[in-house]
Design an enzyme around this catalytic site. Structure first.
Site, PDB file in Angstrom:
ATOM      1  N   SER A 258      16.598 -10.745  -1.630  1.00 43.60           N
ATOM      2  CA  SER A 258      16.236 -10.762  -0.211  1.00 43.60           C
ATOM      3  C   SER A 258      17.176 -11.643   0.606  1.00 43.60           C
ATOM      4  CB  SER A 258      14.788 -11.243  -0.052  1.00 43.60           C
ATOM      5  OG  SER A 258      14.661 -12.532  -0.611  1.00 43.60           O
ATOM      6  N   CYS A 348      10.015 -19.454 -13.843  1.00 43.82           N
ATOM      7  CA  CYS A 348      10.648 -20.782 -13.903  1.00 43.82           C
ATOM      8  C   CYS A 348       9.731 -21.833 -13.267  1.00 43.82           C
ATOM      9  CB  CYS A 348      12.018 -20.763 -13.233  1.00 43.82           C
ATOM     10  SG  CYS A 348      11.968 -20.264 -11.509  1.00 43.82           S
TER      11      CYS A 348
HETATM   12  N1  SAH Z   1      18.655 -14.215 -11.716  1.00 44.39           N
HETATM   13  C1  SAH Z   1      19.453 -15.041 -10.850  1.00 44.39           C
HETATM   14  C2  SAH Z   1      18.668 -16.221 -10.296  1.00 44.39           C
HETATM   15  C3  SAH Z   1      17.444 -15.822  -9.495  1.00 44.39           C
HETATM   16  S1  SAH Z   1      16.871 -17.065  -8.416  1.00 44.39           S
HETATM   17  C4  SAH Z   1      20.719 -15.489 -11.580  1.00 44.39           C
HETATM   18  O1  SAH Z   1      20.892 -15.183 -12.774  1.00 44.39           O
HETATM   19  O2  SAH Z   1      21.561 -16.123 -10.960  1.00 44.39           O
HETATM   20  C5  SAH Z   1      15.707 -16.219  -7.467  1.00 44.39           C
HETATM   21  C6  SAH Z   1      16.263 -15.318  -6.371  1.00 44.39           C
HETATM   22  O3  SAH Z   1      15.186 -14.613  -5.796  1.00 44.39           O
HETATM   23  C7  SAH Z   1      16.979 -16.008  -5.232  1.00 44.39           C
HETATM   24  O4  SAH Z   1      18.272 -15.507  -5.124  1.00 44.39           O
HETATM   25  C8  SAH Z   1      16.172 -15.624  -3.965  1.00 44.39           C
HETATM   26  O5  SAH Z   1      17.005 -15.358  -2.838  1.00 44.39           O
HETATM   27  C9  SAH Z   1      15.498 -14.369  -4.418  1.00 44.39           C
HETATM   28  N2  SAH Z   1      14.233 -14.014  -3.764  1.00 44.39           N
HETATM   29  C10 SAH Z   1      13.221 -14.820  -3.374  1.00 44.39           C
HETATM   30  N3  SAH Z   1      12.178 -14.082  -2.911  1.00 44.39           N
HETATM   31  C11 SAH Z   1      12.551 -12.781  -3.018  1.00 44.39           C
HETATM   32  C12 SAH Z   1      11.908 -11.560  -2.736  1.00 44.39           C
HETATM   33  N4  SAH Z   1      10.668 -11.517  -2.251  1.00 44.39           N
HETATM   34  N5  SAH Z   1      12.556 -10.401  -2.986  1.00 44.39           N
HETATM   35  C13 SAH Z   1      13.816 -10.422  -3.483  1.00 44.39           C
HETATM   36  N6  SAH Z   1      14.475 -11.573  -3.781  1.00 44.39           N
HETATM   37  C14 SAH Z   1      13.856 -12.726  -3.549  1.00 44.39           C
END
Ligand code: SAH
Length: 404
Positions: A258, A348
């Site tokens: 997002s 996490c």
């Molecule tokens: N898997 C990633 C880390 C994920 S961190 C890696 O390996 O680097 C979590 C992510 O979820 C963040 O980038 C944040 O922007 C996103 N996020 C938070 N809420 C969200 C939503 N409702 N829909 C999609 N993405 C979201």
């Protein structure tokens, strides 16, 4: 020096080296320590127990040492020697597991309680270290910590950036500001290697310290299983899992996040690894809400999914809502994945323990009526160590599921 006296019978967890002293365990405090001051902790029998950072709130003291011979200086801070010893000990742990290496030049150098430095995170991206203080005490010692990091980096680290504005306590009266503690690096990003895969990391504009180093081993596993599969990477951030999948021969990858900033960097990371932003037609980047996107996915379209949301439960009070959110998300993913599909699903949230997470995914699976096997239980990598005395440090929980 300020002294914190414990209540009778409340010394037990400290004797077992648990590093937190909760406000309910404190009988009295001599004087009025400032937030972040190093205080001395005495038992109800007035015996020395520890030195640690004082802070208002539910955790009153975060222990730095149980050694009486290692007192703070007159300025209420631990001396440089303490930081040098602690950080070189942390460096030895990383060296002992082969970090950094010719394939991986980004790693976590300090992981809070897991390195006996509660409230401190230091991540290294090639030749820059990013420091994140989660306590007032760590924030107030950032200059000493930076000196120690530069020294123990043995010439490899060029600059230390303090990124604590969003993590150090706002109510502690500190004037929080992100910025270089050392001379500036000269850029706000660099390109790192992780298991031979390449990533741009921007510590100024990025989330956390710039990259989620805690998924390194799990990304490797996704790479291993990606060949010939149609991959959906939900909550992809800058494309960690997507890059591994593409480099390891996935037929197609769709990455969803997002955050527009994250998706911009995702595109650049795909370009860096494959030579084009869409990996020659194999990659699609989507800026959208993950659940909304999943709702419109047709059944069976993907046969490998990664679901790695941010911490839904930041505090215990938010637990019920968080568990509902994990259940809804996992039920949707399990419901949509192709028969014979692999689902990597994570939490996490420190407040959600492993058992609770499994029960939540179990109930999500049951809602779909599909047959689901647990193939692996997943966790954080070795540069995110867990103190055996502080099991709360085991924060990253994951399951690899096989869905029939
Ligand atoms: N898997 C990633 C880390 C994920 S961190 C890696 O390996 O680097 C979590 C992510 O979820 C963040 O980038 C944040 O922007 C996103 N996020 C938070 N809420 C969200 C939503 N409702 N829909 C999609 N993405 C979201």
């Amino acid at each position: 020096m300020t002294t914190v006296f414990l209540k009778k019978g409340r010394e037990e967890s400290l004797r077992r080296f648990h590093p937190w002293i909760f406000s309910g365990a404190v009988a009295s405090v001599s004087g009025t320590p400032y937030e972040g001051e190093v205080v001395e902790v005495l038992s109800s029998e007035r015996k020395f127990m520890a030195y640690g950072h004082f802070q208002k709130g539910s955790i009153t003291v975060r222990v730095l040492t149980f050694n009486q011979d290692c007192p703070p200086g007159d300025d209420g801070r631990m001396p440089l020697e303490f930081w040098e010893n602690s950080i070189s000990a942390a460096m030895r742990v990383r060296t002992s597991i082969g970090l950094p290496s010719s394939q991986t030049d980004c790693f976590r150098l300090v992981h809070g309680e897991g390195d006996s430095l509660p409230g401190l995170v230091v991540d290294v991206y090639k030749d820059v270290a990013v420091l994140q203080a989660h306590s007032a005490g760590m924030y107030l010692s950032a200059d000493l910590i930076a000196d120690a990091v530069m020294k123990c980096g043995a010439g490899r680290i060029r600059a230390v950036y303090n990124k604590s504005e969003g993590t150090a306590p706002h109510k502690a009266g500190l004037s929080l500001q992100d910025g270089y503690i050392t001379a500036p690096y000269g850029a706000d990003e660099c390109a790192v290697q992780e298991n031979g895969h390449r990533f741009h990391v921007n510590w100024e504009a990025g989330q956390k310290t710039g990259f989620f180093l805690d998924q390194r081993d799990n990304r490797e596993l996704v790479g291993e299983y990606s060949k010939g599969r149609n991959v959906l990477n939900l909550f992809c951030y800058t494309g960690g899992f997507s890059v591994y999948a593409l480099n390891c021969g996935a037929s197609s990858v769709v990455s969803v996040d997002s955050s527009a900033v994250a998706v911009g960097m995702l595109r650049r990371n795909v370009l860096l690894n494959t030579g084009s932003e869409d990996a020659g037609g194999r990659h699609v980047a989507v800026c959208a809400d993950a659940l909304d996107y999943l709702r419109d996915v047709s059944n069976g379209r993907f046969d490998l999914m990664v679901v790695d949301p941010p911490a839904f439960a930041k505090h215990r009070d938010a637990l019920d809502n968080a568990l509902r959110a994990y259940r809804r998300l996992n039920a949707s993913a399990i419901g949509k994945i192709a028969s014979g599909g692999l689902l990597f699903t994570y939490s996490c949230s420190q407040a959600v323990d492993r058992r609770t997470f499994e029960l939540t995914v179990f109930s999500a699976a049951a809602q779909t009526g599909r047959r689901v096997r647990i193939l692996r239980r997943l966790t954080q990598p070795a540069d995110h160590p867990v103190s055996i005395y502080h099991p709360e440090g085991d924060y990253l929980k994951g399951l690899l599921l096989y869905v029939e």
